[in-house]
Design an enzyme around this catalytic site. Sequence first.
Site, PDB file in Angstrom:
ATOM      1  N   CYS A  66       0.879  -1.173   0.000  1.00  0.00           N
ATOM      2  CA  CYS A  66       0.000   0.000   0.000  1.00  0.00           C
ATOM      3  C   CYS A  66       0.918   1.225   0.000  1.00  0.00           C
ATOM      4  CB  CYS A  66      -0.976  -0.020   1.179  1.00  0.00           C
ATOM      5  SG  CYS A  66      -0.202   0.082   2.805  1.00  0.00           S
ATOM      6  N   ARG A  67       0.499   2.323   0.596  1.00  0.00           N
ATOM      7  CA  ARG A  67       1.345   3.527   0.562  1.00  0.00           C
ATOM      8  C   ARG A  67       2.512   3.409   1.537  1.00  0.00           C
ATOM      9  NH1 ARG A  67       1.604   8.865   2.846  1.00  0.00           N
ATOM     10  NH2 ARG A  67       2.394  10.309   1.273  1.00  0.00           N
TER      11      ARG A  67
END
Length: 114
Positions: A66-67
């Site tokens: 994800c981020r």
Amino acid sequence: MNFGSLPTVDAAAVPADGLVLDVREDDEWAAGHVEGALHIPMSDFVARFGEVTEAAEDGHRLHVMCRVGGRSAQVTQYLLQQGLDAVNVDGGMLAWDGARRPMVTDNGAPAFVL
């Protein structure tokens, strides 16, 4: 949630031919992503779980991203509970970008991490 025992891998150590599962939302994906990654936003994950099992059916390890690593940690934990080989990419796309790993966009614009 306790992710202390969760298997993780450094972004720089993900194999070039590794199967990356990107669980970020559509706008984050559009800004920049790993070429060839499987994109299934966390919000769609349960509904699209069949796509994940299909991608991993040859025993491929899933490198979940994800981020920064929080959402992917939750997804990695779920995948492990389902008996799949999954690791959380430590630091997510920010670490990937920091390691100067390649990123692409679908429209050819310069890639960045949103």
